[in-house]
Design a protein around this motif. Sequence first.
Motif, PDB file in Angstrom:
ATOM      1  N   ILE A 122       0.838  -1.200   0.000  1.00 12.09           N
ATOM      2  CA  ILE A 122       0.000   0.000   0.000  1.00 12.09           C
ATOM      3  C   ILE A 122       0.875   1.253   0.000  1.00 12.09           C
ATOM      4  N   TYR A 123       1.816   1.304   0.949  1.00 14.47           N
ATOM      5  CA  TYR A 123       2.587   2.540   1.124  1.00 14.47           C
ATOM      6  C   TYR A 123       3.753   2.663   0.156  1.00 14.47           C
ATOM      7  N   SER A 124       4.134   1.561  -0.480  1.00 13.08           N
ATOM      8  CA  SER A 124       5.114   1.695  -1.560  1.00 13.08           C
ATOM      9  C   SER A 124       4.469   2.331  -2.783  1.00 13.08           C
ATOM     10  N   ARG A 125       3.182   2.092  -2.964  1.00 13.62           N
ATOM     11  CA  ARG A 125       2.466   2.684  -4.099  1.00 13.62           C
ATOM     12  C   ARG A 125       1.996   4.095  -3.773  1.00 13.62           C
ATOM     13  N   GLU A 126       1.488   4.300  -2.576  1.00 14.48           N
ATOM     14  CA  GLU A 126       0.972   5.610  -2.178  1.00 14.48           C
ATOM     15  C   GLU A 126       1.509   5.963  -0.795  1.00 14.48           C
ATOM     16  N   PRO A 127       2.732   6.512  -0.739  1.00 15.89           N
ATOM     17  CA  PRO A 127       3.334   6.835   0.554  1.00 15.89           C
ATOM     18  C   PRO A 127       2.507   7.814   1.391  1.00 15.89           C
ATOM     19  N   GLN A 128       1.691   8.650   0.739  1.00 13.64           N
ATOM     20  CA  GLN A 128       0.924   9.664   1.459  1.00 13.64           C
ATOM     21  C   GLN A 128      -0.472   9.195   1.866  1.00 13.64           C
ATOM     22  N   ALA A 129      -0.786   7.934   1.608  1.00 12.16           N
ATOM     23  CA  ALA A 129      -2.099   7.418   2.005  1.00 12.16           C
ATOM     24  C   ALA A 129      -2.237   7.466   3.524  1.00 12.16           C
ATOM     25  N   CYS A 130      -3.480   7.503   3.991  1.00 11.90           N
ATOM     26  CA  CYS A 130      -3.728   7.632   5.425  1.00 11.90           C
ATOM     27  C   CYS A 130      -3.008   6.529   6.198  1.00 11.90           C
ATOM     28  N   GLY A 233       3.355  14.039  -7.967  1.00 12.75           N
ATOM     29  CA  GLY A 233       3.886  12.943  -7.176  1.00 12.75           C
ATOM     30  C   GLY A 233       3.282  12.806  -5.791  1.00 12.75           C
ATOM     31  N   LEU A 234       2.497  13.799  -5.342  1.00 12.35           N
ATOM     32  CA  LEU A 234       1.855  13.650  -4.035  1.00 12.35           C
ATOM     33  C   LEU A 234       0.914  12.450  -4.037  1.00 12.35           C
ATOM     34  N   VAL A 235       0.127  12.347  -5.095  1.00 15.10           N
ATOM     35  CA  VAL A 235      -0.753  11.189  -5.316  1.00 15.10           C
ATOM     36  C   VAL A 235      -0.422  10.635  -6.688  1.00 15.10           C
ATOM     37  N   ASN A 236      -0.282   9.327  -6.785  1.00 16.40           N
ATOM     38  CA  ASN A 236       0.168   8.733  -8.046  1.00 16.40           C
ATOM     39  C   ASN A 236      -0.906   7.950  -8.786  1.00 16.40           C
ATOM     40  N   ARG A 237      -1.951   7.572  -8.076  1.00 14.17           N
ATOM     41  CA  ARG A 237      -2.984   6.753  -8.712  1.00 14.17           C
ATOM     42  C   ARG A 237      -4.316   7.036  -8.018  1.00 14.17           C
ATOM     43  N   VAL A 238      -5.384   6.513  -8.554  1.00 15.06           N
ATOM     44  CA  VAL A 238      -6.699   6.691  -7.945  1.00 15.06           C
ATOM     45  C   VAL A 238      -6.750   5.918  -6.624  1.00 15.06           C
ATOM     46  N   VAL A 239      -7.230   6.582  -5.576  1.00 19.13           N
ATOM     47  CA  VAL A 239      -7.419   5.939  -4.279  1.00 19.13           C
ATOM     48  C   VAL A 239      -8.867   6.164  -3.851  1.00 19.13           C
ATOM     49  N   ASP A 251      -0.181  16.998 -13.939  1.00 19.90           N
ATOM     50  CA  ASP A 251       0.471  18.214 -13.452  1.00 19.90           C
ATOM     51  C   ASP A 251       0.462  18.320 -11.932  1.00 19.90           C
ATOM     52  N   GLY A 252       0.023  17.279 -11.245  1.00 19.42           N
ATOM     53  CA  GLY A 252       0.005  17.275  -9.791  1.00 19.42           C
ATOM     54  C   GLY A 252      -1.340  17.583  -9.168  1.00 19.42           C
ATOM     55  N   ILE A 285      -5.811  11.120   1.836  1.00 16.39           N
ATOM     56  CA  ILE A 285      -4.438  11.632   1.691  1.00 16.39           C
ATOM     57  C   ILE A 285      -4.290  12.823   2.641  1.00 16.39           C
ATOM     58  N   PRO A 286      -3.840  12.598   3.883  1.00 16.48           N
ATOM     59  CA  PRO A 286      -3.790  13.697   4.860  1.00 16.48           C
ATOM     60  C   PRO A 286      -3.006  14.915   4.390  1.00 16.48           C
ATOM     61  N   ALA A 287      -1.969  14.725   3.584  1.00 24.76           N
ATOM     62  CA  ALA A 287      -1.141  15.851   3.133  1.00 24.76           C
ATOM     63  C   ALA A 287      -1.906  16.838   2.277  1.00 24.76           C
ATOM     64  N   LEU A 288      -3.069  16.455   1.741  1.00 29.44           N
ATOM     65  CA  LEU A 288      -3.851  17.399   0.938  1.00 29.44           C
ATOM     66  C   LEU A 288      -4.311  18.598   1.754  1.00 29.44           C
ATOM     67  N   ALA A 289      -4.332  18.463   3.076  1.00 32.44           N
ATOM     68  CA  ALA A 289      -4.736  19.574   3.933  1.00 32.44           C
ATOM     69  C   ALA A 289      -3.803  20.772   3.775  1.00 32.44           C
ATOM     70  N   ASP A 290      -2.597  20.538   3.289  1.00 27.61           N
ATOM     71  CA  ASP A 290      -1.612  21.612   3.138  1.00 27.61           C
ATOM     72  C   ASP A 290      -1.715  22.335   1.793  1.00 27.61           C
ATOM     73  N   TYR A 291      -2.652  21.920   0.953  1.00 28.02           N
ATOM     74  CA  TYR A 291      -2.715  22.479  -0.397  1.00 28.02           C
ATOM     75  C   TYR A 291      -4.015  23.248  -0.628  1.00 28.02           C
ATOM     76  N   GLU A 292      -3.908  24.215  -1.503  1.00 24.36           N
ATOM     77  CA  GLU A 292      -5.030  25.089  -1.842  1.00 24.36           C
ATOM     78  C   GLU A 292      -6.105  24.332  -2.614  1.00 24.36           C
ATOM     79  N   ILE A 293      -7.347  24.621  -2.294  1.00 21.39           N
ATOM     80  CA  ILE A 293      -8.461  24.149  -3.122  1.00 21.39           C
ATOM     81  C   ILE A 293      -8.620  25.163  -4.249  1.00 21.39           C
ATOM     82  N   GLU A 294      -8.334  24.735  -5.444  1.00 24.57           N
ATOM     83  CA  GLU A 294      -8.298  25.634  -6.597  1.00 24.57           C
ATOM     84  C   GLU A 294      -9.668  25.837  -7.224  1.00 24.57           C
TER      85      GLU A 294
END
Length: 367
Positions: A122-130, A233-239, A251-252, A285-294
Amino acid sequence: MSQFVIIGGGVIGLMTTLQLADAGHEVTVVERGECGRESSWAGGGIVSPLYPWRYSTPVSRLASWSEGAYPELAFRLLEETGIDPEYRQKGLLYLRVDDEARALEWARAVGKPLSRVGPEEIYSREPQACPGVEEALWMPTLGSIRNPRLMQALRARLEAMPSVSIVEHCEVKGLVGDRQRVSSVETSRGNLAADQVVICGGAWSARLLELAGLQLPVRPVKGQMLLFKARPGLVNRVVLMDGRYVIPRADGRVLAGSTLEEAGFDKQTDDQARESLKASACAIIPALADYEIEHHWAGLRPGSPDGVPFIGRAPGWDNLFVNAGHYRNGLVLAPASTHLLVDLLLERSPIIDPEPYALEGRVGHTA
């Protein structure tokens, strides 16, 4: 050479037009707004039903055929238009699936690669997963497409074809003809002669079919989405988790969706849905909290009683056809459902049995 009028410029209408034009026919697309700006634009672009094992056989057959068609279609459009639909086959991680046994049984029955994976995978594919996920399901073959780019590419290709006319900001007012045959389509910009007419107006298809005296059980179902301006690279595939999902773009940027709301034709967004979608995305993806909702938007799905689309001839009419009611899977099912309809229109051998999608016995008549 026949003259076709396609009512509706979404993914179903434009893919139908492309196939008819490829076959040497003249096609006019009539769109009430701008092509590709309703549910075809608003969705996420996952090329599979969210939980495919929960769908009926008719939906699964269309989905399976379509999934195999998307890579070739995306490559063709990129080559012909220079616009990349961004087909990405990166797989899908299912977190917290409560009917896992059913999913694995379905995968074995249809020959689909789906496996149970542990934390290391799981975490090798999506390190930022919950954190703390001990088990998930992994489908390596699943793809996604950037649907706004797909629609841009389809439109660009059609605009370059001399046999295709696209008429936008044009309301369909009526169908001219007798009870068996449409001779022309009455629009806000004049009448359009037609040998054959196809209604593929998405959530508006029921209103259009009323012009033919038929009641199509298709209704608008609102869905709201968010777009995070994240880094590549924050998210690499559909989760996918608990019915909500995140979808990465090249483009991220990361899409998060979606709500299911019975709100008629209302496309307004609201703060409650925004916060709910943000919470779901950050739970995945908890790290999404650090990014702007565009961006935050809503679209209208063409809901149908069982999710099985209506594909085929309108009862009582010789040359009026329908392709509508794909509910949450319009983009998913588009290559197969349009190919099937074009097979019927051109009297070719159909790619799959058309009977489950036929309108007979599934639509009513207006008073």
